[in-house]
Design a protein around this motif. Structure first.
Motif, PDB file in Angstrom:
ATOM      1  N   ALA A   1       0.848  -1.185   0.000  1.00 40.62           N
ATOM      2  CA  ALA A   1       0.000   0.000   0.000  1.00 40.62           C
ATOM      3  C   ALA A   1       0.887   1.240   0.000  1.00 40.62           C
ATOM      4  O   ALA A   1       1.976   1.235   0.576  1.00 40.62           O
ATOM      5  N   THR A   2       0.416   2.282  -0.657  1.00 36.59           N
ATOM      6  CA  THR A   2       1.165   3.542  -0.621  1.00 36.59           C
ATOM      7  C   THR A   2       0.980   4.198   0.746  1.00 36.59           C
ATOM      8  O   THR A   2       0.098   3.834   1.526  1.00 36.59           O
ATOM      9  N   HIS A   3       1.804   5.167   0.981  1.00 30.19           N
ATOM     10  CA  HIS A   3       1.707   5.951   2.210  1.00 30.19           C
ATOM     11  C   HIS A   3       0.297   6.528   2.386  1.00 30.19           C
ATOM     12  O   HIS A   3      -0.307   6.439   3.453  1.00 30.19           O
ATOM     13  N   ASP A   4      -0.231   7.100   1.297  1.00 33.30           N
ATOM     14  CA  ASP A   4      -1.557   7.712   1.377  1.00 33.30           C
ATOM     15  C   ASP A   4      -2.635   6.687   1.696  1.00 33.30           C
ATOM     16  O   ASP A   4      -3.583   6.960   2.438  1.00 33.30           O
ATOM     17  N   GLU A   5      -2.495   5.514   1.138  1.00 37.84           N
ATOM     18  CA  GLU A   5      -3.492   4.474   1.401  1.00 37.84           C
ATOM     19  C   GLU A   5      -3.461   4.050   2.869  1.00 37.84           C
ATOM     20  O   GLU A   5      -4.503   3.830   3.491  1.00 37.84           O
ATOM     21  N   VAL A   6      -2.262   3.923   3.408  1.00 41.84           N
ATOM     22  CA  VAL A   6      -2.144   3.554   4.818  1.00 41.84           C
ATOM     23  C   VAL A   6      -2.726   4.656   5.693  1.00 41.84           C
ATOM     24  O   VAL A   6      -3.485   4.391   6.642  1.00 41.84           O
TER      25      VAL A   6
ATOM     26  N   ARG B   1      -0.183   3.775  18.889  1.00 43.36           N
ATOM     27  CA  ARG B   1       0.015   2.322  18.998  1.00 43.36           C
ATOM     28  C   ARG B   1      -0.436   1.605  17.738  1.00 43.36           C
ATOM     29  O   ARG B   1       0.222   0.687  17.241  1.00 43.36           O
ATOM     30  N   LEU B   2      -1.605   2.015  17.227  1.00 48.33           N
ATOM     31  CA  LEU B   2      -2.118   1.350  16.021  1.00 48.33           C
ATOM     32  C   LEU B   2      -1.233   1.679  14.812  1.00 48.33           C
ATOM     33  O   LEU B   2      -0.959   0.837  13.967  1.00 48.33           O
ATOM     34  N   ARG B   3      -0.776   2.919  14.760  1.00 47.71           N
ATOM     35  CA  ARG B   3       0.090   3.332  13.661  1.00 47.71           C
ATOM     36  C   ARG B   3       1.390   2.505  13.670  1.00 47.71           C
ATOM     37  O   ARG B   3       1.878   2.058  12.641  1.00 47.71           O
ATOM     38  N   ARG B   4       1.908   2.277  14.856  1.00 48.76           N
ATOM     39  CA  ARG B   4       3.151   1.519  14.995  1.00 48.76           C
ATOM     40  C   ARG B   4       2.939   0.058  14.544  1.00 48.76           C
ATOM     41  O   ARG B   4       3.741  -0.512  13.806  1.00 48.76           O
ATOM     42  N   LEU B   5       1.814  -0.516  15.009  1.00 43.62           N
ATOM     43  CA  LEU B   5       1.513  -1.909  14.650  1.00 43.62           C
ATOM     44  C   LEU B   5       1.386  -2.064  13.132  1.00 43.62           C
ATOM     45  O   LEU B   5       2.016  -2.933  12.525  1.00 43.62           O
ATOM     46  N   PHE B   6       0.591  -1.219  12.503  1.00 41.02           N
ATOM     47  CA  PHE B   6       0.353  -1.414  11.065  1.00 41.02           C
ATOM     48  C   PHE B   6       1.548  -0.954  10.230  1.00 41.02           C
ATOM     49  O   PHE B   6       1.765  -1.442   9.120  1.00 41.02           O
ATOM     50  N   GLY B   7       2.340  -0.049  10.779  1.00 39.28           N
ATOM     51  CA  GLY B   7       3.576   0.330  10.099  1.00 39.28           C
ATOM     52  C   GLY B   7       4.539  -0.837  10.056  1.00 39.28           C
ATOM     53  O   GLY B   7       5.166  -1.128   9.032  1.00 39.28           O
ATOM     54  N   ARG B   8       4.630  -1.533  11.169  1.00 39.24           N
ATOM     55  CA  ARG B   8       5.536  -2.672  11.279  1.00 39.24           C
ATOM     56  C   ARG B   8       5.150  -3.773  10.294  1.00 39.24           C
ATOM     57  O   ARG B   8       6.003  -4.492   9.771  1.00 39.24           O
ATOM     58  N   ALA B   9       3.846  -3.908  10.073  1.00 43.41           N
ATOM     59  CA  ALA B   9       3.370  -5.000   9.216  1.00 43.41           C
ATOM     60  C   ALA B   9       3.606  -4.715   7.734  1.00 43.41           C
ATOM     61  O   ALA B   9       3.514  -5.614   6.918  1.00 43.41           O
ATOM     62  N   ARG B  10       3.932  -3.474   7.368  1.00 43.04           N
ATOM     63  CA  ARG B  10       4.028  -3.077   5.951  1.00 43.04           C
ATOM     64  C   ARG B  10       2.814  -3.564   5.158  1.00 43.04           C
ATOM     65  O   ARG B  10       2.880  -4.545   4.412  1.00 43.04           O
ATOM     66  N   LEU B  11       1.726  -2.892   5.329  1.00 43.28           N
ATOM     67  CA  LEU B  11       0.460  -3.306   4.728  1.00 43.28           C
ATOM     68  C   LEU B  11       0.519  -3.362   3.209  1.00 43.28           C
ATOM     69  O   LEU B  11       1.108  -2.499   2.563  1.00 43.28           O
ATOM     70  N   GLU B  12      -0.140  -4.379   2.659  1.00 42.01           N
ATOM     71  CA  GLU B  12      -0.277  -4.482   1.215  1.00 42.01           C
ATOM     72  C   GLU B  12      -1.575  -3.797   0.777  1.00 42.01           C
ATOM     73  O   GLU B  12      -2.496  -3.653   1.569  1.00 42.01           O
ATOM     74  N   LYS B  13      -1.598  -3.428  -0.508  1.00 41.19           N
ATOM     75  CA  LYS B  13      -2.795  -2.776  -1.062  1.00 41.19           C
ATOM     76  C   LYS B  13      -4.066  -3.544  -0.729  1.00 41.19           C
ATOM     77  O   LYS B  13      -5.055  -2.995  -0.268  1.00 41.19           O
ATOM     78  N   GLU B  14      -4.028  -4.854  -1.018  1.00 37.33           N
ATOM     79  CA  GLU B  14      -5.231  -5.649  -0.869  1.00 37.33           C
ATOM     80  C   GLU B  14      -5.640  -5.740   0.603  1.00 37.33           C
ATOM     81  O   GLU B  14      -6.836  -5.794   0.919  1.00 37.33           O
ATOM     82  N   GLU B  15      -4.665  -5.774   1.483  1.00 36.39           N
ATOM     83  CA  GLU B  15      -4.983  -5.836   2.907  1.00 36.39           C
ATOM     84  C   GLU B  15      -5.679  -4.559   3.365  1.00 36.39           C
ATOM     85  O   GLU B  15      -6.620  -4.602   4.158  1.00 36.39           O
ATOM     86  N   VAL B  16      -5.208  -3.430   2.868  1.00 38.52           N
ATOM     87  CA  VAL B  16      -5.862  -2.170   3.219  1.00 38.52           C
ATOM     88  C   VAL B  16      -7.310  -2.212   2.774  1.00 38.52           C
ATOM     89  O   VAL B  16      -8.222  -1.802   3.504  1.00 38.52           O
TER      90      VAL B  16
END
Lengths: 242, 242
Positions: free
Chosen positions: B179-184, B212-227
């Motif tokens: 996912a792009t930065h904007d999508e996250v 806390r949530l930002r840190r968790l999802f940042g760590r996971a490196r979200l994919e487009k489809e996951e978002v």
């Protein structure tokens, strides 16, 4: 943590092993590297004369082995589980090499027990088994012939664990406590329940929703506090829905 | 030198092996790591059905094995030979660990072939055999139980040779698009909105929820489809709330 103590917190899990001789070979391989916690998931034949013969001087490891019927039971209470797999998988997490994985697993022994899971000799681990573990691991083998014997694969990973345990490490950064396997499973079940209740998830037509979510949260290595935040959020959604 | 070429210059020498099954296991272990030159010094039984059975897909390595009657013959023409030994020896040269020895052996493949010698399963190598080789090598095993199976010892050293030769990384799995930065950011804003609406998050008293949530999802490196899955879930929760 002391290296020997760290090795004592590593479970070696053999899932659906066909040949009892390989169970004995694995026990021997473990003991030569100072590991002792063996878990057997639905072994085809156990106990057996052949396993005890192949274990040689490591019969104490065999005698103390836990025999369970599902992988979930073998992973109960662990802080992190790694799946040894030769194959590429759809939706795969990035695979670590044996050496990196050993270091990563050991770094989590401060949080509790960790597990390293090996599949059946012929078919390996199922996609579902790999998904249950957070971390896929591969042995960098000859791409033209990567068929390691099960006992040899256990030997090699246990060796890397021992090398990592004995290596001097820089002092670890203080790390928040990771959620246990059971806590992560509890959260995933809660997410499924809430998603079903809200109509987003249709159990009769599940598509790939749950495996996708499992993969995402496995990759993130959830912390205890994060699980409780996420479950609090889910509960708040559910209350409104009622 | 090219890594595969270097591995092709390493002889694995098994001296006075008692059990033919171990010869087959050694051939298989070699091939999984890209080695192929097997030398057998006065094996107790060879050729044998058992060795060929245990070699599995590595019968080409067995078929091509050189069988000789003395260690000197097996080492003829080599630039350097290492002896794998668990025991301390009187007047011994300093022993190298497997990992150091693998690097040292490979560094000499530019000069010609090198050899790694394994002794008999029960008695190991004789003092004379160790003396013939220039370099004693030990596997850093559990001091209370260091009895590696011969095939396992060959597997482990061949693995270290491969690691040293190729310093390989696992072939990159095809990775889904991140996912792009904007999508996250869009997802995090959505999560905040839904959590506020449900009453879980109080903007007037935010605590550390969003970081806390930002840190968790940042760590996971979200994919487009996951978002898009996560946002779908959130939308389903919101609809019910409305």
């Amino acid at each position: 943590m002391n290296g020997a103590l760290a090795l004592d917190r590593v479970r070696i899990v053999l899932s659906r092993t066909s040949h009892p001789g390989n169970i004995g070979a694995a026990a021997r391989a473990m003991k030569t590297m100072g590991l002792s916690r063996l878990w057997l998931v639905a072994p085809q034949e156990h106990p057996s004369r052949e396993a005890w013969a192949r274990a040689s001087g490591a019969i104490d490891v065999l005698d103390a082995a836990h025999v369970v019927s599902t992988l979930q039971e073998a992973l109960a209470g662990t802080a992190l589980a790694a799946a040894v797999t030769a194959r590429r998988r759809e939706l795969a997490l990035p695979r670590l090499h044996a050496r990196e994985a050993a270091a990563e697993l050991l770094s989590h022994t401060a949080d509790g027990e960790v597990a390293l899971v090996f599949g059946n000799e012929t078919s390996g681990l199922t996609n579902e088994e790999v998904a249950i573990c957070g971390m896929p691991v591969s042995i960098p083998a000859n791409p033209e012939y990567s068929s390691l014997n099960l006992g040899a694969a256990v030997q090699l990973l246990c060796y890397e664990l021992r090398m990592a345990a004995l290596a001097p490490r820089p002092p670890a950064d203080p790390r928040p406590e990771l959620a246990t396997h059971d806590e992560v499973e509890g959260f995933l079940a809660h997410l499924e329940r809430a998603g079903t209740q809200s109509g987003f998830h249709d159990p009769a037509n599940p598509k790939r929703l749950l495996p996708r979510l499992r993969r995402l949260f496995g990759r993130a290595r959830l912390e205890k506090e994060e699980v409780s935040i996420l479950r609090g959020l889910l509960t708040s959604f559910e209350r409104k829905v009622d």
